[in-house]
Scaffold this active site. Structure first.
Site, PDB file in Angstrom:
ATOM      1  N   TYR A  33      -7.086  10.659   9.798  1.00  0.00           N
ATOM      2  CA  TYR A  33      -8.301   9.843   9.837  1.00  0.00           C
ATOM      3  C   TYR A  33      -9.486  10.676   9.370  1.00  0.00           C
ATOM      4  O   TYR A  33      -9.794  11.721   9.957  1.00  0.00           O
ATOM      5  CB  TYR A  33      -8.545   9.318  11.258  1.00  0.00           C
ATOM      6  CG  TYR A  33      -9.839   8.551  11.389  1.00  0.00           C
ATOM      7  CD1 TYR A  33     -10.010   7.329  10.747  1.00  0.00           C
ATOM      8  CD2 TYR A  33     -10.893   9.059  12.143  1.00  0.00           C
ATOM      9  CE1 TYR A  33     -11.203   6.626  10.849  1.00  0.00           C
ATOM     10  CE2 TYR A  33     -12.090   8.360  12.255  1.00  0.00           C
ATOM     11  CZ  TYR A  33     -12.240   7.152  11.598  1.00  0.00           C
ATOM     12  OH  TYR A  33     -13.413   6.460  11.697  1.00  0.00           O
ATOM     13  N   LYS A  86       0.833  -1.224   0.000  1.00  0.00           N
ATOM     14  CA  LYS A  86       0.000   0.000   0.000  1.00  0.00           C
ATOM     15  C   LYS A  86       0.858   1.261   0.000  1.00  0.00           C
ATOM     16  O   LYS A  86       0.443   2.293  -0.537  1.00  0.00           O
ATOM     17  CB  LYS A  86      -0.941  -0.015   1.205  1.00  0.00           C
ATOM     18  CG  LYS A  86      -1.787  -1.290   1.328  1.00  0.00           C
ATOM     19  CD  LYS A  86      -2.623  -1.572   0.089  1.00  0.00           C
ATOM     20  CE  LYS A  86      -3.103  -2.992   0.009  1.00  0.00           C
ATOM     21  NZ  LYS A  86      -3.752  -3.354  -1.240  1.00  0.00           N
ATOM     22  N   ASN A 127      -6.925  -1.926  -6.575  1.00  0.00           N
ATOM     23  CA  ASN A 127      -7.165  -3.363  -6.745  1.00  0.00           C
ATOM     24  C   ASN A 127      -6.835  -3.746  -8.177  1.00  0.00           C
ATOM     25  O   ASN A 127      -7.288  -3.099  -9.120  1.00  0.00           O
ATOM     26  CB  ASN A 127      -8.622  -3.688  -6.439  1.00  0.00           C
ATOM     27  CG  ASN A 127      -8.981  -3.291  -5.021  1.00  0.00           C
ATOM     28  OD1 ASN A 127      -8.211  -3.515  -4.093  1.00  0.00           O
ATOM     29  ND2 ASN A 127     -10.111  -2.658  -4.849  1.00  0.00           N
ATOM     30  N   ARG A 138     -25.691  -7.800  -2.664  1.00  0.00           N
ATOM     31  CA  ARG A 138     -24.983  -9.070  -2.477  1.00  0.00           C
ATOM     32  C   ARG A 138     -25.845  -9.959  -1.574  1.00  0.00           C
ATOM     33  O   ARG A 138     -26.131  -9.592  -0.421  1.00  0.00           O
ATOM     34  CB  ARG A 138     -23.632  -8.860  -1.810  1.00  0.00           C
ATOM     35  CG  ARG A 138     -22.670  -8.052  -2.637  1.00  0.00           C
ATOM     36  CD  ARG A 138     -21.278  -8.178  -2.052  1.00  0.00           C
ATOM     37  NE  ARG A 138     -20.343  -7.276  -2.706  1.00  0.00           N
ATOM     38  CZ  ARG A 138     -19.029  -7.340  -2.572  1.00  0.00           C
ATOM     39  NH1 ARG A 138     -18.486  -8.270  -1.787  1.00  0.00           N
ATOM     40  NH2 ARG A 138     -18.241  -6.491  -3.202  1.00  0.00           N
ATOM     41  N   GLU A 197      -9.336   2.910  -5.449  1.00  0.00           N
ATOM     42  CA  GLU A 197     -10.245   3.211  -4.335  1.00  0.00           C
ATOM     43  C   GLU A 197      -9.931   4.582  -3.758  1.00  0.00           C
ATOM     44  O   GLU A 197      -8.768   4.888  -3.483  1.00  0.00           O
ATOM     45  CB  GLU A 197     -10.065   2.189  -3.197  1.00  0.00           C
ATOM     46  CG  GLU A 197     -10.482   0.791  -3.536  1.00  0.00           C
ATOM     47  CD  GLU A 197     -10.453  -0.121  -2.310  1.00  0.00           C
ATOM     48  OE1 GLU A 197     -10.745  -1.310  -2.481  1.00  0.00           O
ATOM     49  OE2 GLU A 197     -10.133   0.350  -1.179  1.00  0.00           O
ATOM     50  N   ARG A 233      -7.566  -6.511  -9.816  1.00  0.00           N
ATOM     51  CA  ARG A 233      -8.378  -7.653 -10.232  1.00  0.00           C
ATOM     52  C   ARG A 233      -9.746  -7.171 -10.727  1.00  0.00           C
ATOM     53  O   ARG A 233     -10.121  -6.024 -10.526  1.00  0.00           O
ATOM     54  CB  ARG A 233      -8.628  -8.565  -9.035  1.00  0.00           C
ATOM     55  CG  ARG A 233      -9.382  -7.817  -7.935  1.00  0.00           C
ATOM     56  CD  ARG A 233      -9.845  -8.671  -6.783  1.00  0.00           C
ATOM     57  NE  ARG A 233     -10.746  -7.923  -5.924  1.00  0.00           N
ATOM     58  CZ  ARG A 233     -10.372  -7.113  -4.976  1.00  0.00           C
ATOM     59  NH1 ARG A 233      -9.084  -6.919  -4.722  1.00  0.00           N
ATOM     60  NH2 ARG A 233     -11.264  -6.462  -4.237  1.00  0.00           N
ATOM     61  N   GLY A 238      -8.885  -3.478   5.636  1.00  0.00           N
ATOM     62  CA  GLY A 238      -9.136  -3.017   6.992  1.00  0.00           C
ATOM     63  C   GLY A 238      -8.339  -3.708   8.092  1.00  0.00           C
ATOM     64  O   GLY A 238      -8.434  -3.321   9.246  1.00  0.00           O
TER      65      GLY A 238
HETATM   66  C1  MV4 Z   1      -9.379   5.170   5.991  1.00  0.00           C
HETATM   67  C2  MV4 Z   1     -10.525   5.604   6.693  1.00  0.00           C
HETATM   68  C3  MV4 Z   1     -10.516   6.885   7.198  1.00  0.00           C
HETATM   69  N1  MV4 Z   1      -9.438   7.687   7.032  1.00  0.00           N
HETATM   70  N2  MV4 Z   1      -8.334   6.014   5.836  1.00  0.00           N
HETATM   71  C4  MV4 Z   1     -10.714   0.630   5.530  1.00  0.00           C
HETATM   72  C5  MV4 Z   1     -10.182  -0.440   4.650  1.00  0.00           C
HETATM   73  C6  MV4 Z   1      -9.131   0.150   3.802  1.00  0.00           C
HETATM   74  N3  MV4 Z   1      -9.407  -0.156   2.434  1.00  0.00           N
HETATM   75  C7  MV4 Z   1      -9.144   1.627   4.078  1.00  0.00           C
HETATM   76  N4  MV4 Z   1     -10.109   1.835   5.101  1.00  0.00           N
HETATM   77  C8  MV4 Z   1     -10.314   3.063   5.623  1.00  0.00           C
HETATM   78  N5  MV4 Z   1      -9.301   3.946   5.455  1.00  0.00           N
HETATM   79  C9  MV4 Z   1      -8.384   7.225   6.349  1.00  0.00           C
HETATM   80  N6  MV4 Z   1      -7.330   8.030   6.197  1.00  0.00           N
HETATM   81  C10 MV4 Z   1     -11.584   4.718   6.832  1.00  0.00           C
HETATM   82  C11 MV4 Z   1     -11.488   3.434   6.297  1.00  0.00           C
HETATM   83  C12 MV4 Z   1     -12.640   2.595   6.450  1.00  0.00           C
HETATM   84  C13 MV4 Z   1     -13.383   2.203   5.337  1.00  0.00           C
HETATM   85  C14 MV4 Z   1     -13.019   2.540   4.050  1.00  0.00           C
HETATM   86  C15 MV4 Z   1     -13.754   2.136   2.951  1.00  0.00           C
HETATM   87  C16 MV4 Z   1     -14.903   1.369   3.142  1.00  0.00           C
HETATM   88  C17 MV4 Z   1     -15.275   1.029   4.400  1.00  0.00           C
HETATM   89  C18 MV4 Z   1     -14.530   1.431   5.522  1.00  0.00           C
HETATM   90  C19 MV4 Z   1     -14.937   1.067   6.796  1.00  0.00           C
HETATM   91  C20 MV4 Z   1     -14.204   1.461   7.873  1.00  0.00           C
HETATM   92  C21 MV4 Z   1     -13.045   2.225   7.707  1.00  0.00           C
END
Ligand code: MV4
Length: 450
Positions: free
Chosen positions: A203, A117, A290, A338, A276, A292, A166
């Site tokens: 965050y 990442k 991703n 889904r 994403e 894929r 996650g």
């Molecule tokens: C984050 C975020 C908030 N702030 N990054 C969760 C999985 C991973 N793909 C990235 N994720 C997140 N990154 C920052 N800087 C919140 C999440 C996140 C989330 C992201 C996409 C879809 C669902 C989620 C559920 C919880 C947290």
């Protein structure tokens, strides 16, 4: 001639989805299956099939030697990995190519890059893609974590470089919480991935998850197919997806699309890919890529009128896309639910015998599923049993079409998440398109309290 024969290294609905594209292109298919899947629909419908091992995925669908042997003995000249399993395993892509076969996907180098990442973010930043404020790379120690966090301001999120989905993430709301979050994130990353490299981001507290679908050929042609809104998820498992996002207009889509296609062109990326983003306060921030085909690709296919799997196969065979961005148009709205073999309230998997099965149909309705009456859903794999996709001129009409399709759908003998979807689509804030990644958690909690 594209390929002589394609081996599909997957199971369930996605194996059928890939078979269908192959059949329309006139390419014979080889199914692989575990002993638990001998009577599965993807085996019945394939031209040939090979048993690759016992039920546990690590011994069958993740067994590279068995899959490569199956390809060799059947005379396949290409392998489609689908999603999950070996689809983002760079070593598998390399081994496929080392056997003189074509891997239907990106280069192993790009798979490896995006699997890290930090490397993915560094590459995207250098290509002009916006990121969340954060550390420029891996953070070496707690002192550096403190310095980065003070600069970008709390709350911060510590993420594993080898993570995604996650795992290995910890929020620190303030400096006095940083040390604990830091050691938990490192420990979890080491345990889960054997790699304790972590990075830090600001965050974002209420983002939407918006992703862009891209195809790139091996001649420099890159086209995007717009965005999907995947904010409705629970514990990092997507539940319902839409194309387009209720939060974006055409201008925002075009602008983001231009950024991602320019970046992937410079990167020399090939085949299908999804970038994403988190979207909050009108700003996009790249988080992961991703490499894929994704579960939710059908919503994009419905609004763009493109067969993404057919395009993946043509690209892998060296063909040009044959169209440009100006040829891609977005018509109407699509929603995917889904359907999982799970309790709709607790999400506990409920495998077992399907005693009756009736799929909805009619205008603008698509069901991607490998289910049939009498099928026994095995306990060994992901609990996704069907994807119900609807397409209509407007979002309101798509919701109405989803409502009547869910009511027609009958899966008896096992618990499914159909009732959950029926409740979601009746909710006023869902209907208003007013949701973030936290919406479903709150919705479930409110339902439980009723
Ligand atoms: C984050 C975020 C908030 N702030 N990054 C969760 C999985 C991973 N793909 C990235 N994720 C997140 N990154 C920052 N800087 C919140 C999440 C996140 C989330 C992201 C996409 C879809 C669902 C989620 C559920 C919880 C947290």
């Amino acid at each position: 001639m594209l390929f002589q024969k394609i081996l599909i290294a997957n199971r369930g609905e996605i194996a059928l989805r890939i078979q269908r594209a192959c059949r329309e292109l006139g390419i014979p298919t080889v199914a692989v299956h575990s002993t638990a899947d001998a009577t599965a629909m993807h085996v019945r419908l394939a031209d040939e099939s090979v048993c690759i091992g016992p039920p546990a995925a690590r011994d069958s669908y993740l067994n590279m030697a068995a899959i490569l042997s199956a390809a060799t003995i059947t005379g396949a000249d290409a392998v489609h990995p689908g999603y999950g399993f070996l689809s983002e395993n760079a070593s598998f892509a390399e081994m496929v190519e080392a056997h003189g076969l074509t891997f239907i996907g990106p280069s192993s180098a790009h798979i490896r890059m995006m699997g890290d990442k930090i490397a993915a973010k560094t590459a995207m930043a250098s290509l002009g893609v916006p990121l969340v404020p954060g550390s420029p790379g891996a953070v070496a120690d707690l002192d550096e974590a403190r310095a980065v966090s003070a600069r970008i301001q709390y709350p911060v999120l510590i993420k594993a470089a080898a993570g995604g989905g996650g795992r290995g993430m910890r929020v620190a709301g303030s400096e006095d919480k940083l040390e604990e979050a830091w050691s938990q994130a490192r420990t979890e990353a080491r345990a889960a991935f054997g790699n304790d490299a972590v990075y830090i981001e600001k965050y974002l507290d209420r983002p939407r998850h918006i992703e862009m679908q891209v195809l790139a050929d091996s001649h420099g042609g890159v086209v995007h197919f717009g965005e999907r809104d995947c904010s409705l998820q629970r514990r990092h498992q997507k539940v319902l997806e839409e194309a387009g996002s209720p939060a974006l207009d055409a201008a925002a889509r075009d602008a983001l699309g231009e950024t991602v296609t320019a970046a992937l062109m410079k990167l020399g990326y090939r085949n299908a890919g999804t970038l994403e983003f988190l979207y909050q306060d009108g700003q996009f921030a790249f988080i992961e890529m991703n490499t894929r085909l994704q579960v939710e690709h059908p919503v994009t296919e419905m609004v763009c009128g493109v067969d993404l799997v057919r395009e993946q196969i043509r690209i892998a065979a060296g063909q040009r896309l044959g169209y440009t961005q100006a040829d891609v148009s977005f018509v109407g709205h699509a929603i995917e639910c889904r359907i999982n073999a799970e309790d709709p309230v607790t999400f506990v998997p409920d495998p077992g015998r399907v005693t009756a099965f009736h799929a909805p149909g009619g205008l603008g309705v698509r069901v991607d599923s490998a289910l049939y009456a009498g099928y026994v859903v095995p306990p060994y794999y992901d609990s996704l049993i069907a994807k119900l996709i609807v397409h209509a001129p407007t979002r309101a009409e798509a919701i109405a079409r989803m409502r009547r399709s869910l009511a027609e759908f009958a899966v008896l003998g096992i618990k499914t998440t159909l009732p959950l979807h029926q409740r979601i689509i009746e909710d006023p804030s869902f209907q208003a398109g007013d949701y973030t990644i936290h919406w479903l958690e709150h919705f479930m909690a409110a339902q439980a309290a009723e």
